[in-house]
Design a protein around this motif. Structure first.
Motif, short mmCIF file in Angstrom:
data_model
loop_
_atom_site.label_atom_id
_atom_site.label_comp_id
_atom_site.label_asym_id
_atom_site.label_seq_id
_atom_site.Cartn_x
_atom_site.Cartn_y
_atom_site.Cartn_z
N LEU A 348 0.84 -1.13 0.01
CA LEU A 348 -0.17 0.01 0.04
C LEU A 348 0.81 1.18 0.19
CD1 LEU A 348 -2.50 -1.21 2.54
CD2 LEU A 348 -3.04 -1.24 0.20
N ARG A 350 2.73 2.54 2.19
CA ARG A 350 2.61 3.39 3.47
C ARG A 350 3.93 3.30 4.21
NH1 ARG A 350 -2.90 0.29 5.75
NH2 ARG A 350 -4.42 1.36 4.61
N THR A 427 -3.98 -1.35 -4.28
CA THR A 427 -2.97 -0.75 -4.25
C THR A 427 -2.67 0.21 -5.33
OG1 THR A 427 -1.67 -2.23 -5.72
CG2 THR A 427 -1.74 -3.01 -3.65
#
Length: 451
Positions: A348, A350, A427
């Motif tokens: 993702l 992050r 994603t």
């Protein structure tokens, strides 16, 4: 003078060397059409199978490492290894070792072979070594073919271990090779049992089936909630214990015990087969080795070996009961979740976090808290909690666990949806498999010092 000349060759006759006898027996084995077919199948079929399955939309997720066959080529040989330990290797040892002596009884060629070789001991050694060579060739074919098919079809990519940690391609290759080497020990045990059955039962078809029947009995036993000492002391446990190579740190204890037990069985069964063979009366064609001696010299000593190994394992290891306990399950689930959460974080895009920052913990119960939290079953439920840096509220996720008697478990995500409630995650580059939706794990049956 003529009589003296005619007698000289007989006086100078010597038993055929083991090397020549081994070469002769190996040629006999390889010349059989079924052996050639098995060699061809073992060196070609696994590659085709792994390559084909890796391209399918549905994967064998109920098989260990099957859910990762789209992600890396190193999952293919491990899926093949799981199948081989359950079905292929027992059948291969039955066909090769289980028939190497019995074929002479069916054909009635013992007298011709004894006249040519002049030594029962060397005949036994040549037949045992030739069958071992063919079995090793078949195992090597399964390993090399499945590896080639997986790497060529999917690629040389990292592999996710049984505790969620990521193995580099080099580490995955080394561990996969080591896993295949480790299963040689139980394969040799089954091969030795095949030799024993072939000698003891003669032309009876039970000698041919004996390794497969013993392997089937051990598989059924591994499905039962046996005490861990008895489970590990079975010669087929090394067919399962290689799973511990794919955790960090590796769970070497059960695997080493399984290998040692398998080698003890291999040596014992081979020695018993040798004793039966050299004491056999080859002058009586009506006697093919079967009878009461097969039980007293064959079966009872192996039962004694099982009893001794169970006693030794129970006395030298602190493992008790099934080995599946609440704290072990909680530790295994929390460890795997932390590793896989980092993988999802990378998907993702992050900010990266470490396992220490997450401080993931799991609280598990069995049967909704109404049952003792120990032993196998599909009624385990775990709540995983973790913390993110600069976030006060703790995250939680629920998993339903199916724990098998050998310690393997499948964790099925039960929410929240954005964490583990769906098999895909969105994603920036599109949908991708969610590593937290379902994952495999392994509970170490022996006591561990891992925190």
């Amino acid at each position: 003078m003529i009589a003296t000349i005619a007698a000289d060759p007989a006086v100078g006759a010597h038993p055929v060397s083991i090397k020549r006898g081994y070469r002769f027996e190996l040629v006999k084995l390889v010349s059989q059409w079924r052996i050639r077919l098995l060699v061809l199948a073992c060196w070609i079929a696994p590659a085709l199978f792994v390559a084909a399955v890796s391209q399918q939309s549905s994967l064998p997720v109920d098989t260990l490492f099957g859910r990762w066959m789209h992600a890396t080529g190193w999952a293919g040989p491990l899926v093949t290894l799981g199948f081989a330990g359950t079905w292929a290797l027992p059948l291969l040892t039955s066909v090769v070792a289980g028939d190497v002596f019995a074929s002479e009884d069916r054909l009635g060629t013992w007298r011709h072979l004894l006249v040519a070789v002049r030594s029962p001991r060397r005949i036994f050694a040549a037949k045992a070594l030739s069958s071992l060579t063919v079995i090793l060739l078949l195992v090597a074919g399964l390993a090399c073919s499945s590896t080639a098919g997986g790497v060529l079809a999917v690629g040389n990519h990292p592999l996710v271990g049984l505790d969620g940690h990521l193995l580099t391609p080099g580490d995955a290759a080394g561990q996969t090779l080591l896993a295949w080497v480790c299963v040689l020990a139980p394969t040799l045990a089954l091969g030795a049992i095949g030799l024993l059955g072939s000698v003891a039962l003669g032309r009876s078809p039970m000698g041919l089936l004996l390794p497969a029947l013993v392997a089937l009995a051990m598989q059924l036993a591994q499905m039962l909630p046996l005490p861990v000492a008895l489970r590990v002391a079975l010669p087929g446990y090394a067919f399962i214990a290689w799973n511990g190579l794919f955790t960090s740190p590796m769970q070497r204890g059960p695997l080493l015990i399984g290998i040692v037990v398998s080698l003890v069985w291999a040596v014992t069964a081979t020695a018993l087969a040798y004793l039966l063979f050299v004491r056999r009366d080859f002058t009586n064609l009506a006697v093919d080795g079967s009878g009461r001696r097969a039980v007293t010299v064959g079966v009872l000593p192996l039962v004694g070996v099982l009893a001794v190994t169970v006693g030794v394992v129970a006395a030298t290891t602190p493992a008790t009961g099934s080995g599946i306990e609440q704290d072990k399950v909680q530790r295994s689930v929390a460890t795997a979740f932390a590793h896989l959460y980092r993988m999802q974080t990378a998907q993702l895009h992050r900010p990266d976090v470490t396992e220490a920052q997450l401080s993931a913990t799991a609280t598990c119960n069995k049967g909704g808290g109404k049952l003792a939290a120990e032993g196998p079953g599909n009624d385990w439920r775990c709540v995983v909690s973790w913390h993110l840096p600069d976030v006060e509220a703790a995250g939680t996720a629920i998993y339903q666990l199916d724990v098998t008697p050998d310690g393997r478990f499948v964790a099925d995500g039960d929410g929240p949806k954005e964490v583990n409630g769906y098999f895909l995650v969105r994603t920036p580059t599109g949908d991708a498999p969610n590593p937290l939706w379902q994952f495999d794990g392994n509970v170490e049956l022996f006591p561990t010092t891992k925190g």
